[in-house]
Design a protein around this motif. Structure first.
Motif, short mmCIF file in Angstrom:
data_model
loop_
_atom_site.label_atom_id
_atom_site.label_comp_id
_atom_site.label_asym_id
_atom_site.label_seq_id
_atom_site.Cartn_x
_atom_site.Cartn_y
_atom_site.Cartn_z
N CYS A 28 0.84 -1.21 0.00
CA CYS A 28 0.00 0.00 0.00
C CYS A 28 0.87 1.25 0.00
O CYS A 28 1.78 1.39 0.81
CB CYS A 28 -0.92 -0.01 1.22
SG CYS A 28 -1.93 1.49 1.37
N ILE A 29 0.54 2.16 -0.94
CA ILE A 29 1.29 3.43 -1.03
C ILE A 29 0.46 4.60 -0.51
O ILE A 29 0.84 5.76 -0.66
CB ILE A 29 1.74 3.71 -2.48
CG1 ILE A 29 0.53 3.72 -3.44
CG2 ILE A 29 2.78 2.68 -2.93
CD1 ILE A 29 0.85 4.15 -4.85
N CYS A 31 -2.42 5.87 -1.49
CA CYS A 31 -2.95 6.80 -2.49
C CYS A 31 -4.38 7.24 -2.19
O CYS A 31 -4.83 8.27 -2.69
CB CYS A 31 -2.88 6.16 -3.88
SG CYS A 31 -4.08 4.83 -4.11
N GLY A 32 -5.10 6.45 -1.43
CA GLY A 32 -6.46 6.82 -1.04
C GLY A 32 -7.54 6.42 -2.03
O GLY A 32 -8.72 6.71 -1.80
N CYS A 34 -8.86 3.55 -2.74
CA CYS A 34 -9.84 2.62 -2.17
C CYS A 34 -10.79 3.34 -1.21
O CYS A 34 -11.97 3.00 -1.13
CB CYS A 34 -9.15 1.46 -1.47
SG CYS A 34 -8.02 1.94 -0.14
N CYS A 71 -7.02 -0.52 -7.10
CA CYS A 71 -5.77 -0.27 -6.37
C CYS A 71 -4.60 -0.34 -7.34
O CYS A 71 -4.40 -1.36 -8.01
CB CYS A 71 -5.59 -1.30 -5.25
SG CYS A 71 -4.00 -1.10 -4.39
S1 SF4 Z 1 -5.88 1.91 -3.37
FE1 SF4 Z 1 -5.91 1.71 -1.10
S2 SF4 Z 1 -4.75 -0.19 -0.67
FE2 SF4 Z 1 -4.26 0.45 -2.77
S3 SF4 Z 1 -2.40 1.71 -2.56
FE3 SF4 Z 1 -4.15 3.10 -2.55
S4 SF4 Z 1 -4.60 3.39 -0.35
FE4 SF4 Z 1 -3.33 1.53 -0.53
#
Ligand code: SF4
Length: 80
Positions: A28-29, A31-32, A34, A71
């Motif tokens: 997980c990076i 990124c938000g 999800c 994701c």
């Molecule tokens: S989509 Fe969610 S689980 Fe995937 S990298 Fe972004 S914050 Fe992490």
């Protein structure tokens, strides 16, 4: 922030709909994405990693699968 399972904030946890959801915190990076797609299921913790929220049962399984598919690093696993 209340987690579905306080002992395992990023899962795996099994939801009322039968799906088992988990986030690989190493991938997980933060990124938000999800949290935007399934805000009742996913939330970023103080480390910027995605977690599974206590309200996860309120999101449809399809919504969670959409978040999984969106994701960018494949960090979410969700059984269907
Ligand atoms: S989509 Fe969610 S689980 Fe995937 S990298 Fe972004 S914050 Fe992490």
């Amino acid at each position: 922030m209340a987690f579905k399972d306080e002992s395992k904030p990023s899962g795996p946890v099994t939801l009322a709909n039968g799906a088992t959801v988990a986030v690989d915190r190493d991938l997980c990076i933060g990124c938000g994405a999800c949290t935007a797609v399934a805000p009742k299921t996913f939330g970023l913790d103080s480390e910027g990693k995605s977690t599974i929220l206590a309200s996860a049962d309120e999101d449809a399984k399809e919504t969670i699968v959409s978040a999984k598919n969106g994701c960018p690093v494949g960090a979410i696993s969700a059984s269907e």
